[in-house]
Design a protein around this motif. Structure first.
Motif, PDB file in Angstrom:
ATOM      1  N   SER B  88       0.869  -1.194   0.000  1.00 44.84           N
ATOM      2  CA  SER B  88       0.000   0.000   0.000  1.00 44.84           C
ATOM      3  C   SER B  88       0.892   1.226   0.000  1.00 44.84           C
ATOM      4  O   SER B  88       1.828   1.302   0.793  1.00 44.84           O
ATOM      5  CB  SER B  88      -0.920   0.062   1.207  1.00 44.84           C
ATOM      6  OG  SER B  88      -0.889  -1.092   1.947  1.00 44.84           O
ATOM      7  N   TYR B 103      -3.210   0.536  -3.718  1.00 50.42           N
ATOM      8  CA  TYR B 103      -3.045  -0.791  -3.138  1.00 50.42           C
ATOM      9  C   TYR B 103      -2.721  -1.738  -4.278  1.00 50.42           C
ATOM     10  O   TYR B 103      -3.219  -1.579  -5.381  1.00 50.42           O
ATOM     11  CB  TYR B 103      -4.341  -1.294  -2.505  1.00 50.42           C
ATOM     12  CG  TYR B 103      -4.842  -0.523  -1.331  1.00 50.42           C
ATOM     13  CD1 TYR B 103      -5.873   0.390  -1.463  1.00 50.42           C
ATOM     14  CD2 TYR B 103      -4.307  -0.718  -0.063  1.00 50.42           C
ATOM     15  CE1 TYR B 103      -6.356   1.094  -0.380  1.00 50.42           C
ATOM     16  CE2 TYR B 103      -4.784  -0.023   1.026  1.00 50.42           C
ATOM     17  CZ  TYR B 103      -5.814   0.885   0.863  1.00 50.42           C
ATOM     18  OH  TYR B 103      -6.278   1.579   1.930  1.00 50.42           O
ATOM     19  N   ARG B 140     -10.033  12.885   3.740  1.00 54.36           N
ATOM     20  CA  ARG B 140     -10.394  11.537   4.201  1.00 54.36           C
ATOM     21  C   ARG B 140     -10.885  10.742   3.015  1.00 54.36           C
ATOM     22  O   ARG B 140     -12.059  10.701   2.719  1.00 54.36           O
ATOM     23  CB  ARG B 140     -11.479  11.614   5.269  1.00 54.36           C
ATOM     24  CG  ARG B 140     -10.957  12.307   6.488  1.00 54.36           C
ATOM     25  CD  ARG B 140     -11.512  11.697   7.763  1.00 54.36           C
ATOM     26  NE  ARG B 140     -11.804  12.777   8.678  1.00 54.36           N
ATOM     27  CZ  ARG B 140     -13.028  13.104   9.023  1.00 54.36           C
ATOM     28  NH1 ARG B 140     -14.046  12.414   8.561  1.00 54.36           N
ATOM     29  NH2 ARG B 140     -13.219  14.112   9.824  1.00 54.36           N
ATOM     30  N   GLU B 143     -10.601   4.227   2.249  1.00 57.88           N
ATOM     31  CA  GLU B 143      -9.467   3.318   2.434  1.00 57.88           C
ATOM     32  C   GLU B 143     -10.013   1.968   2.800  1.00 57.88           C
ATOM     33  O   GLU B 143     -11.108   1.869   3.326  1.00 57.88           O
ATOM     34  CB  GLU B 143      -8.611   3.745   3.628  1.00 57.88           C
ATOM     35  CG  GLU B 143      -7.749   4.931   3.413  1.00 57.88           C
ATOM     36  CD  GLU B 143      -6.888   5.224   4.628  1.00 57.88           C
ATOM     37  OE1 GLU B 143      -6.767   6.406   4.942  1.00 57.88           O
ATOM     38  OE2 GLU B 143      -6.366   4.287   5.254  1.00 57.88           O
ATOM     39  N   TYR B 144      -9.224   0.921   2.612  1.00 57.76           N
ATOM     40  CA  TYR B 144      -9.611  -0.392   3.107  1.00 57.76           C
ATOM     41  C   TYR B 144      -9.254  -0.475   4.577  1.00 57.76           C
ATOM     42  O   TYR B 144      -8.165  -0.081   4.981  1.00 57.76           O
ATOM     43  CB  TYR B 144      -8.861  -1.486   2.356  1.00 57.76           C
ATOM     44  CG  TYR B 144      -9.310  -1.648   0.917  1.00 57.76           C
ATOM     45  CD1 TYR B 144      -8.407  -1.530  -0.130  1.00 57.76           C
ATOM     46  CD2 TYR B 144     -10.638  -1.920   0.599  1.00 57.76           C
ATOM     47  CE1 TYR B 144      -8.797  -1.681  -1.436  1.00 57.76           C
ATOM     48  CE2 TYR B 144     -11.039  -2.063  -0.705  1.00 57.76           C
ATOM     49  CZ  TYR B 144     -10.116  -1.946  -1.717  1.00 57.76           C
ATOM     50  OH  TYR B 144     -10.507  -2.095  -3.015  1.00 57.76           O
ATOM     51  N   THR B 145     -10.152  -1.001   5.415  1.00 56.91           N
ATOM     52  CA  THR B 145      -9.827  -1.093   6.844  1.00 56.91           C
ATOM     53  C   THR B 145      -8.681  -2.071   7.054  1.00 56.91           C
ATOM     54  O   THR B 145      -7.859  -1.896   7.938  1.00 56.91           O
ATOM     55  CB  THR B 145     -11.028  -1.595   7.653  1.00 56.91           C
ATOM     56  OG1 THR B 145     -11.564  -2.740   6.992  1.00 56.91           O
ATOM     57  CG2 THR B 145     -12.103  -0.538   7.747  1.00 56.91           C
ATOM     58  N   ASP B 146      -8.596  -3.108   6.224  1.00 58.59           N
ATOM     59  CA  ASP B 146      -7.497  -4.048   6.323  1.00 58.59           C
ATOM     60  C   ASP B 146      -6.929  -4.231   4.923  1.00 58.59           C
ATOM     61  O   ASP B 146      -7.610  -4.784   4.066  1.00 58.59           O
ATOM     62  CB  ASP B 146      -8.022  -5.377   6.878  1.00 58.59           C
ATOM     63  CG  ASP B 146      -6.928  -6.399   7.045  1.00 58.59           C
ATOM     64  OD1 ASP B 146      -7.252  -7.537   7.396  1.00 58.59           O
ATOM     65  OD2 ASP B 146      -5.751  -6.042   6.841  1.00 58.59           O
ATOM     66  N   THR B 159     -16.897  -3.256  -5.371  1.00 47.29           N
ATOM     67  CA  THR B 159     -15.969  -2.135  -5.216  1.00 47.29           C
ATOM     68  C   THR B 159     -15.650  -1.524  -6.562  1.00 47.29           C
ATOM     69  O   THR B 159     -15.536  -2.199  -7.572  1.00 47.29           O
ATOM     70  CB  THR B 159     -14.651  -2.586  -4.573  1.00 47.29           C
ATOM     71  OG1 THR B 159     -14.132  -3.679  -5.306  1.00 47.29           O
ATOM     72  CG2 THR B 159     -14.863  -2.996  -3.154  1.00 47.29           C
TER      73      THR B 159
END
Lengths: 175, 209
Positions: B88, B103, B140, B143-146, B159
């Motif tokens: 990332s 990513y 902001r 984003e991907y949380t993980d 997505t």
């Protein structure tokens, strides 16, 4: 039982009229093959490239098959769709390729095609989109009734597939 | 060495995250991690890390160089869940906030030898124009949380992403005991095999239909 691992990714697509593409994919095998782990079908994300005209998906494929015979070697079939800014989806192409039969890393460019309608349908298609689709997706990877179709060529999908084989040489298979 | 009947094989990954090609962004750093299946376990080396912040040089206007070392060894009983490198990339936006710039993920090559991979980088894209504007204003972005989600194929149908750059990684791969366990991974590569498309490699690849 011999085993086959397919480890790779659907990299992306290029040469289509518009960007904002996604791909529905699946792997079809014969009766002697059994899927031990992994997903044998899926749908990629929708990619809108910022620069250039290649849409990149990098969709991972990790499949583990066990087999008792060579018939029905796995085939990967694809449908490329376009999603516009309103969320409507339009078919852009069908394509398929055989999973490589020699171990190692392979880069494959798979060509795609789209069914062509009558001239009235084509005229409507330029204004509102849409277009004819196959009723059953089996025709993508079989040659049975293809002679009835009239199709046009679309872009290419790029794949990177790695093949790991186990115990195939014990059964006398050379690849 | 009692290795006549090994139960597991080893995969050693030595390499580096060479750098990136992002036409529109500068001052980037990158976080990496390895994602692997249930049968795999790292035996040595780091599983994740962060590079330095780099900016484009004055000579070559579009190349960013990290030259960041990767050294990890994995042990497994099954090639399923082969490790992937998830990268990332982050950088500052106009207001100075740290936002995600891309990513990407690639499988670690499995043939012994030297390999180069060019990975396309993408960001999740908000669907509404108003959301795009407010996220630009407030810094902001989605984003991907993980980030490990990027290594999986499920759940990506909904997505929408935008691809906006490439990261180049080179690998030197060593495997141990794969042949003894019956796995045939093909001929080992003896030279650079650039992959994916543009970015840094400009070779024409033969078409296999």
């Amino acid at each position: 039982m011999a085993e086959l691992h397919i480890i790779g990714q659907i990299v992306g697509a290029t040469g289509f009229p518009q960007n904002s593409l996604f791909c529905k994919w699946g792997v079809h095998t014969g009766g002697a093959w059994r899927l031990l782990s992994g997903l044998k079908e899926g749908q990629t994300q929708v990619d809108v490239p910022q620069t250039g005209d290649t849409a990149y998906w990098s969709h991972p494929i990790d499949l583990h098959y066990a087999t008792k015979g060579l018939q029905g070697w796995p085939k990967l079939h694809l449908q490329v769709w376009h999603q516009d800014s309103f969320g409507r989806c339009e078919l852009y192409g069908y394509g398929y390729c055989h999973v490589p039969s020699s171990p190692g890393h392979h880069r494959i460019n798979c060509g795609t095609w789209r069914p062509l309608g009558s001239w009235q349908e084509r005229l409507a298609q330029t204004f509102v989109g849409g277009g004819p689709q196959l009723r059953s997706p089996d025709l993508i990877y079989s040659g049975a009734d293809r002679y009835r179709l009239h199709t046009e060529a679309m872009g290419t999908v790029e794949l990177e597939l790695g093949i790991v084989m186990r115990h195939l040489d014990k059964y006398g298979v050379e690849s | 060495m009692a290795t006549s009947n090994p139960s597991a094989f080893l995969l050693t990954v030595n390499g580096q995250i060479e750098g990136a090609n992002f036409p529109e962004y500068d001052n980037l750093y990158c976080k990496y991690c390895f994602v692997y299946g249930h049968d795999w376990a790292p035996t040595s080396g780091l599983e994740e890390g962060i590079t330095q912040i780099t900016c484009k040089g004055s000579q070559s206007s579009h190349k960013l160089i990290w030259n960041f070392p990767l050294e990890t060894t994995f042990k497994s009983t099954n090639p399923s869940g082969w490790p992937q490198l998830v990268v990332s990339v982050y950088g500052p936006d106009v207001f100075g906030n740290d936002v995600v710039r891309g990513y990407g993920a690639t499988h670690i090559p499995f043939t012994p030898g030297q390999h180069t991979r060019t990975m396309p980088m993408f960001v999740p894209e908000p669907t509404w124009r108003l959301q795009k504007f407010t996220s630009w204003l407030l810094g902001r972005r989605p984003e991907y949380t993980d980030p490990k989600v990027v290594a999986q194929g499920e759940g990506r149908e909904v997505t929408r992403v935008r691809s906006q750059g490439f990261v180049t990684v080179s690998f030197h791969i060593i495997t141990k005991d794969m042949k003894k366990l019956g796995y045939d991974t093909g001929p080992s590569s003896s030279a650079n095999t650039p992959s994916a498309t543009s970015g840094w490699s400009t070779e024409e690849q033969p078409h296999i239909m």
